[in-house]
Design an enzyme around this catalytic site. Structure first.
Site, short mmCIF file in Angstrom:
data_model
loop_
_atom_site.label_atom_id
_atom_site.label_comp_id
_atom_site.label_asym_id
_atom_site.label_seq_id
_atom_site.Cartn_x
_atom_site.Cartn_y
_atom_site.Cartn_z
N ARG A 70 0.87 -1.19 0.00
CA ARG A 70 0.00 0.00 0.00
C ARG A 70 0.90 1.23 0.00
NH1 ARG A 70 -3.65 -0.42 4.84
NH2 ARG A 70 -4.63 -2.08 3.68
N ARG A 179 -2.20 0.62 18.10
CA ARG A 179 -2.96 -0.01 17.01
C ARG A 179 -2.94 0.94 15.82
NH1 ARG A 179 -5.20 -3.70 14.39
NH2 ARG A 179 -6.84 -5.08 15.19
N LYS A 180 -3.58 0.54 14.73
CA LYS A 180 -3.66 1.45 13.57
C LYS A 180 -4.27 2.78 14.00
CE LYS A 180 -6.71 -1.51 11.60
NZ LYS A 180 -7.71 -2.07 10.69
N GLY A 435 -15.42 -8.70 3.03
CA GLY A 435 -15.23 -10.14 3.10
C GLY A 435 -15.08 -10.70 4.50
N CYS A 440 -12.53 -2.69 5.75
CA CYS A 440 -11.79 -2.01 4.68
C CYS A 440 -12.74 -1.47 3.63
CB CYS A 440 -10.77 -2.97 4.08
SG CYS A 440 -9.77 -3.77 5.34
N GLY A 441 -13.90 -2.07 3.49
CA GLY A 441 -14.90 -1.57 2.53
C GLY A 441 -15.95 -0.69 3.20
FE1 SF4 Z 1 -9.75 -8.38 4.17
FE2 SF4 Z 1 -10.40 -5.94 5.01
FE3 SF4 Z 1 -11.99 -7.19 3.30
FE4 SF4 Z 1 -11.82 -8.09 5.82
S1 SF4 Z 1 -12.66 -6.13 5.16
S2 SF4 Z 1 -11.79 -9.30 3.93
S3 SF4 Z 1 -9.67 -7.60 6.28
S4 SF4 Z 1 -9.88 -6.56 2.89
#
Ligand code: SF4
Length: 544
Positions: A70, A179-180, A435, A440-441
């Site tokens: 990244r 943490r992040k 997912g 992340c989404g």
């Molecule tokens: Fe991977 Fe982030 Fe998607 Fe979870 S939300 S599957 S950690 S990319």
């Protein structure tokens, strides 16, 4: 400035904390050239997680030794040389894949340790870096992708973002956070950088001080998503533009020294903020900064979710910015090179990444707009995308992510294309697919959030990909996370279920009513009933 790691004697700290005491994350930069010579097998397994500090994750399966990288792109703003360099890296090392993230960064896949020194060298030549793009450190600083050209900005945040970014780059004082840590600095009055879901967010505000109106910021602290999402809360402070760095350093110091380092699931700044509350947090900030004025007038007027489709006048007369759709944020290296060529020909070569995983090409003169729009590339990277493909967001998913339970990007793209053929609706519906329970989404702020899980198929009795549906997320008016509807939907039935759900929305909505307003008007209980009926009617064998 040296600081004391007071947690070093706490034997309850988690394993990652113990590893960080042995080796600071940024030290991995010194080791990478040696590992590039000696090969992936020479890297001790306990050092794998430390590659995150250099923006590198091992993609799945880890043992194969391919990295995801990244790159930090403060406010998402790239000049021509930077765009061409990034496209070149994707083409030469990353199998041509170029992903734009929801934090305005760029991700590559399929990199080998041998490739990394050359990639770092290329990035350095154009002033880009991967330091802090991942890991327990200050992440890419998000901001207004229109900074400096935005008719809706209170002030140009470009120099402020640059100053804060440079303060934290390769800074050993702040490379071991619990943490992040996510910072947003934007003066866009439509909240283009999603302030409330960041650990720290500076938002536009004004205050009359000594009879003069001063333009500056309010600061929100303690936002974050994942399985326990929080919206950031505003501190009673007004911050002048020249004080943003000082306040960011103060908050980061508080996080470093008071943040939790035991359970990894409770280490984000949001948990400290939730325990302390905004008043105590503000008092602690003032201990570091000295006196600051109290809040002024909030200048946020709306939330645009980071979407800018179409041709819009810049604040510079005679110039325009063009908002473009990148389906699921994924481009090929050739497409990026073509966008760079077009941007250089008609604009000044810049390309700007948005939190919606889309792009903006700025600085296009009025008399060039029509010719630019005739370029072939805009057939796929559209200025006026269909409603569902235009407002779909997806995380990386199982293709590369070790934490993923299901595939996302390709699946979300196909579903959005299907819905565009099947459902015509007068307002956009933002659908985000993730997912796993991470974010992340940014599933929690979607109109419809789809979260991947595994379930036992009632038809085949085998474990299959499935999704849970969450409805009604927004960051308008301070924000609200979406709420889960009961029921797990086998992925093969998901397009049909969504189609019926959205047809119900279309039939029952009022003209111009947004999905979020609709959810509020009819209520989640009613939508649960609607979903139950759809599952019963169409999927009697799989309804749960
Ligand atoms: Fe991977 Fe982030 Fe998607 Fe979870 S939300 S599957 S950690 S990319």
């Amino acid at each position: 400035m040296a600081y004391e790691k007071h947690w070093a004697n706490n034997d309850k700290i988690n394993a990652t904390e113990k590893q960080k005491l042995k080796m600071d994350g940024l030290e991995i930069f010194q080791k990478i050239p040696e590992y590039a010579r000696s090969g992936f097998a020479s890297i001790p397994k306990e050092e794998w997680p430390m590659f995150k500090w250099a923006g590198l994750y091992l993609q799945r399966p880890r043992e194969e030794g391919y990295f995801m990288m990244r790159v930090c792109i403060p406010s998402g703003i790239l000049n021509y040389d930077q765009v061409v360099t990034l496209a070149g890296i994707a083409r030469d090392y990353g199998r041509g894949i170029y992903d734009i993230t929801t934090r305005q960064a760029v991700q590559f896949h399929w990199l080998r340790i041998e490739d990394i020194p050359d990639i770092f060298e290329r990035l350095k030549r154009v002033g880009l870096s991967t330091a802090g793009a991942c890991g327990d450190i200050t992440r890419n600083i998000v901001g207004n992708p229109l900074a400096g050209i935005d008719p809706d900005e209170l002030l140009d945040t470009t120099p402020i973002v640059r100053e804060v970014y440079e303060t934290f780059q390769h800074n050993p004082d702040f490379s071991n956070l619990p943490r992040k840590y996510k910072v947003s600095i934007s003066a866009n009055q439509k909240n283009a950088s999603n302030a409330e879901i960041n650990c720290v967010a500076f938002t536009p505000a004004v205050k009359t001080i000594d009879g003069e109106e001063v333009k500056g910021f309010h600061v929100k602290v303690g936002g974050g998503l994942s399985s326990r999402p929080y919206l950031a809360e505003t501190l009673d402070l007004f911050i002048r533009p020249e004080e943003v760095k000082k306040v960011t350093v103060a908050i980061t110091t508080i996080f470093r020294d008071y943040g939790y380092r035991e359970k990894r699931t409770r280490n984000r700044l949001k948990f400290l903020m939730a325990d302390w509350g905004p008043e105590r947090f503000k008092e602690k900030v003032l201990e570091y900064t000295g006196p600051l004025p109290t809040k002024g007038t909030d200048m946020l007027t709306d939330w645009n979710a980071g979407y800018f489709y179409g041709v819009h006048p810049q604040k510079q007369e005679g110039l325009n910015y063009i908002g473009l759709n990148v389906p699921m944020g994924r481009l090929t290296a050739d497409e990026v090179l073509e966008l760079a060529r077009v941007s250089n020909k008609y604009g000044n070569g810049e390309i700007r990444n948005c939190s919606s995983q889309n792009l903006v090409i700025p600085h296009v003169p009025d008399d060039q707009v029509e010719t630019l729009l005739q370029e072939e590339i805009f057939k796929r990277i559209s200025v006026d995308p269909p409603k569902f493909i235009g407002y779909a967001v997806s995380c990386t998913g199982i293709e590369y992510c070790n934490l993923a339970l299901v595939e996302t990007k390709e699946r979300m793209r196909k579903i959005a294309e299907f819905l565009d053929k099947q459902v015509e609706v007068d307002v956009p519906v933002r659908i985000h697919m993730v997912g796993c329970p991470n974010s992340c989404g940014q599933r929690q702020i979607a109109d419809i959030g789809l979260q991947g899980i595994k379930m036992k198929s009632k038809e085949t009795k085998e474990l299959v990909d499935a999704f849970e549906i969450h409805v009604g997320g927004t960051l308008k008016q301070g924000g609200e996370f979406n709420r889960k509807l009961k029921g797990k939907i086998d992925s093969q039935h998901l397009p049909a279920v969504l189609k019926q759900f959205l047809l119900h929305f279309k039939e029952q909505k009022q003209p111009e009513e947004s999905f979020h307003s609709f959810v509020h008007r009819v209520g989640v209980d009613k939508l649960q009933q609607v979903l139950d009926e759809i599952l019963e009617r169409t999927l009697p064998k799989v309804a749960s």
